[in-house]
Design an enzyme around this catalytic site. Structure first.
Site: not given
Ligand code: AMP
Length: 118
Positions: A28-29, A82, A88-89, A95, A97
């Site tokens: 995760d970024i 999420n 909170g998605q 995906h 986590h």
């Molecule tokens: P969610 O809130 O469950 O939809 O989580 C989306 C996740 O994607 C968040 O934790 C972000 O930090 C992560 N995210 C968004 N863009 C990227 C990316 N380019 N590379 C890695 N993680 C990302």
């Protein structure tokens, strides 16, 4: 097309952990724990509520492989998905986590009044 589809196609880079024909795991970024991995199917499903349950068996196996690969199988980890707005998605591509690398806290998750259900 979501950002995760662009990661799958290689249009956007990612810090990859593991990959096979159907699934991809990458860092995760914006990590919320010392280890924070996102695990996605290459087929686009909006979220857990809309995924074909048949794919979850194979996905479970892949998630377990990622946890073992990172050594999280021994000490433990947290797995979160999420789902939808209240969940909170933010990225509308299923995906999970995978969080670990420390003893994780567990607190109150709501910052607003409860909604009425049923
Ligand atoms: P969610 O809130 O469950 O939809 O989580 C989306 C996740 O994607 C968040 O934790 C972000 O930090 C992560 N995210 C968004 N863009 C990227 C990316 N380019 N590379 C890695 N993680 C990302």
């Amino acid at each position: 097309m979501t950002i995760f589809s662009k990661i799958i196609s290689g249009e956007i880079p990612c810090n990859k952990v593991l990959e096979n024909e159907n699934f991809l795991a990458f860092h995760d970024i914006n990590p919320k724990a010392p280890i924070h991995i996102l695990i996605i199917p290459k087929t686009e499903y909006k979220n857990f509520q809309e995924v074909d349950p048949k794919i979850m068996s194979e996905m479970t196996q892949f998630i377990q492989q990622v946890a073992t690969f990172l050594g999280l199988d021994k000490g433990g980890y947290r797995l979160i998905t999420n789902n939808g707005d209240d969940g909170g998605q933010e990225v509308l591509h299923l995906h999970f986590h995978l969080l670990g690398g420390a003893k994780l806290s567990w607190g109150h998750l709501s910052d607003s009044d409860p909604k009425n259900h049923l």
